[in-house]
Design an enzyme around this catalytic site. Structure first.
Site, PDB file in Angstrom:
ATOM      1  N   LYS A 142       0.835  -1.248   0.073  1.00 19.77           N
ATOM      2  CA  LYS A 142       0.016   0.077   0.245  1.00 19.77           C
ATOM      3  C   LYS A 142       0.908   1.301   0.061  1.00 19.77           C
ATOM      4  O   LYS A 142       2.110   1.047   0.576  1.00 19.77           O
ATOM      5  CB  LYS A 142      -0.806   0.046   1.229  1.00 19.77           C
ATOM      6  CG  LYS A 142      -2.296   0.683   1.225  1.00 19.77           C
ATOM      7  CD  LYS A 142      -3.359   0.026   0.288  1.00 19.77           C
ATOM      8  CE  LYS A 142      -4.769   0.920   0.209  1.00 19.77           C
ATOM      9  NZ  LYS A 142      -5.809   0.172  -0.405  1.00 19.77           N
TER      10      LYS A 142
ATOM     11  N   ASP B   2      -7.078   4.060  -4.447  1.00 18.99           N
ATOM     12  CA  ASP B   2      -7.751   3.927  -2.854  1.00 18.99           C
ATOM     13  C   ASP B   2      -8.372   5.446  -2.805  1.00 18.99           C
ATOM     14  O   ASP B   2      -8.560   6.125  -3.691  1.00 18.99           O
ATOM     15  CB  ASP B   2      -6.766   3.646  -2.150  1.00 18.99           C
ATOM     16  CG  ASP B   2      -7.574   3.120  -0.839  1.00 18.99           C
ATOM     17  OD1 ASP B   2      -7.875   2.224  -0.686  1.00 18.99           O
ATOM     18  OD2 ASP B   2      -7.467   3.904   0.299  1.00 18.99           O
TER      19      ASP B   2
END
Ligand code: NDP
Length: 463
Positions: free
Chosen positions: A143, A183
């Site tokens: 991430k 995201d």
């Protein structure tokens, strides 16, 4: 015992037999990662589920799989400098957390949000490892992101920021290395700017990001996949009780990518979504958010980039409640699809009291540890994010395979694959989470995700 551990322990009802082992392990994790509260929360939830498996598998213990799996393989942090439309220089911080590559190249989204910090990205990367494992595809977990806030910025400012961000990130990613996606705060616009800069810097048209436009290598159904997948997961859970989403009232939080396509799929399957929210408040539309209203919301959020409160002015039957979240609106189904820890124990109790019996998480870790316990104690169908929202990364995996093979799958084909994958994730959760007549999907998702990664780590030696 550290205050952080005492606080965590009071929030989580541990597996009786392995509670001490979980506590001892968490004490060490917290000592090494001071202040990373969301990471501690995510690790606790997984370790609490998998400790019995680790305790009963000597090979995992000898190879220190648990100690290794909570440590990122690599963290990159960098300065991002850019100039706004008025000529002022800004400095942001960029990150990429490459958590685990045991089962494939790193894969996971980029988040642009002012609250982004290393603890938040480590929690998201850690969750991503198990989620990606559950998809049945070959993807490791990562991430990244930045504390840059795209809100209120012009398209040119967003472009300059994305270019500056990629000017460092490009060294650390690649189609066989690490493939980022979107995201919170990173949608099609940002992915386009990031891809353009990667191509400029490397001179290569690589499948290095997913969520791309369909005219330059993106997969059909990728924008829809997380929201659709979360509804498919709810369908699978409901089917275990001989039910479906049809005719049910549903609350949805958020109004971004995941929330929008959750509402779209709910409408296609005959449910009645009645709420949406953003960081400023929520709207409740007792008449239901229909296709026309959803199209208006998409225009508002994706093009005009306005606030959800405007909905109540546009559709007078609806009410806007500033600063509120949707969880006290009576419903049978709930889809938390905004942000971590947006649903606490009190919200969970209110949902259950009002008749909600199926919760499918589009967001990552939207329910607090105490909230999860309320759902588990009530015996409702509770699908945690790492299982229920895995449809997004699953279709990203399909996008990677399309790019590698210069292929283009049809919408119907991708949607079909998505349904197959969500069904298989559900089956795996049931396999590892069956608890008498009920299914503990938290335990099921954590163990199923863990075992595949742990076995691959064992097979690859101490690296
Ligand atoms: P978007 O940026 O498109 O939308 C985010 C939504 O969350 C917006 O409505 C935003 O409101 C709201 N929000 C942001 N911060 C807060 C806050 N502090 N409290 C309450 N609401 C907030 O992101 P996505 O829809 O892509 O992501 C939503 C969730 O789904 C995240 O948890 C993400 O990690 C998860 N997820 C996303 C995937 C994807 O494919 N996009 C895949 C898997 C999970 P506002 O407009 O006011 O900022």
């Amino acid at each position: 015992m550290t205050p952080a551990l005492t606080q965590l322990e009071s929030r989580m009802a541990s597996n009786g037999g392995t509670a001490t082992a979980v506590r001892d392990f968490m004490e060490k994790v917290i000592a090494r990662t001071h202040g990373e509260l969301e990471f501690h929360q995510a690790v606790w939830e997984v370790v609490d589920s998998v400790m019995p498996v680790v305790e009963s598998t000597p090979a995992y213990r000898q190879a220190k799989i648990l100690e290794r799996i909570v440590e990122p393989e690599r963290v990159v942090m960098f300065r991002v400098t850019w100039v706004d439309d008025g000529g002022e220089v800004h400095v942001n911080r960029g990150y990429r957390v490459q958590m685990n590559s045991a089962i494939g190249p790193y894969k996971g989204g980029l988040r642009f949000h002012p609250n982004v910090n290393i603890g938040m990205l480590k929690f998201l990367a850690f969750e991503q490892v198990f989620k990606n494992s559950l998809t049945t595809l070959y993807m490791g977990g990562a991430k990244g992101g930045s504390d840059f806030d795209p809100k209120g910025k012009s398209d040119n400012e967003v472009m300059r920021f994305c270019q500056a961000f990629m000017t460092e990130l490009y060294r650390h990613i690649g189609p066989d290395v690490d493939v980022p996606a979107g995201d919170v705060g990173v949608g099609g616009r940002e992915i386009g700017y990031l891809f353009g800069q990667y191509k400029k810097l490397t001179g290569r048209f690589h499948g290095v990001l997913t969520g791309k436009g369909t005219n330059y290598g993106g997969s059909l159904i990728r924008p829809e996949a997380t929201g659709y997948g979360s509804v498919y997961f709810a369908q699978e859970m409901l089917a275990t009780r001989g039910e479906s989403v049809e005719g049910k009232v549903a609350t949805v939080s958020g109004s971004g990518n995941v929330a929008q396509y959750t509402v779209e799929k709910l409408l296609q399957l005959g449910a009645k979504p009645v709420t949406l929210s953003d960081s400023a408040g929520m709207i409740h539309d007792p008449d239901g958010i229909d296709r026309e209203k959803l199209a208006w919301v998409m225009q508002l959020k994706n093009v005009r980039r306005g606030r959800i409160g405007e909905y109540a002015k546009q559709f007078p039957g609806a009410e806007y409640l500033p600063g509120r979240r949707p969880w006290d609106v009576p419903c049978q189904l709930a889809f938390p699809s905004a942000f971590q820890n947006e649903l606490d124990a009190e919200d969970a109790r209110t949902l259950v009291k009002n008749g909600c019996y199926c919760v499918s998480e589009g967001a990552n870790m939207p329910t607090t540890l105490e909230g999860i316990n309320v759902f588990l104690d009530a015996g409702i169908l509770y699908g945690p994010g790492k299982a229920a929202n895995a449809g997004g990364v699953a279709v990203s995996g399909l996008e990677m395979s399309q790019n590698a093979g210069c292929l283009r799958r049809s919408s119907q084909d991708v949607d079909q694959q998505l349904q197959v994958i969500m069904r298989s994730i559900h089956e795996n959760c049931v396999r590892y989470g069956q608890n008498g007549k009920a299914v503990n999907y938290v335990k099921g998702a954590n163990i199923a995700g863990f075992v595949k990664v742990a076995d691959a780590m064992l097979q690859q030696g101490v690296v």
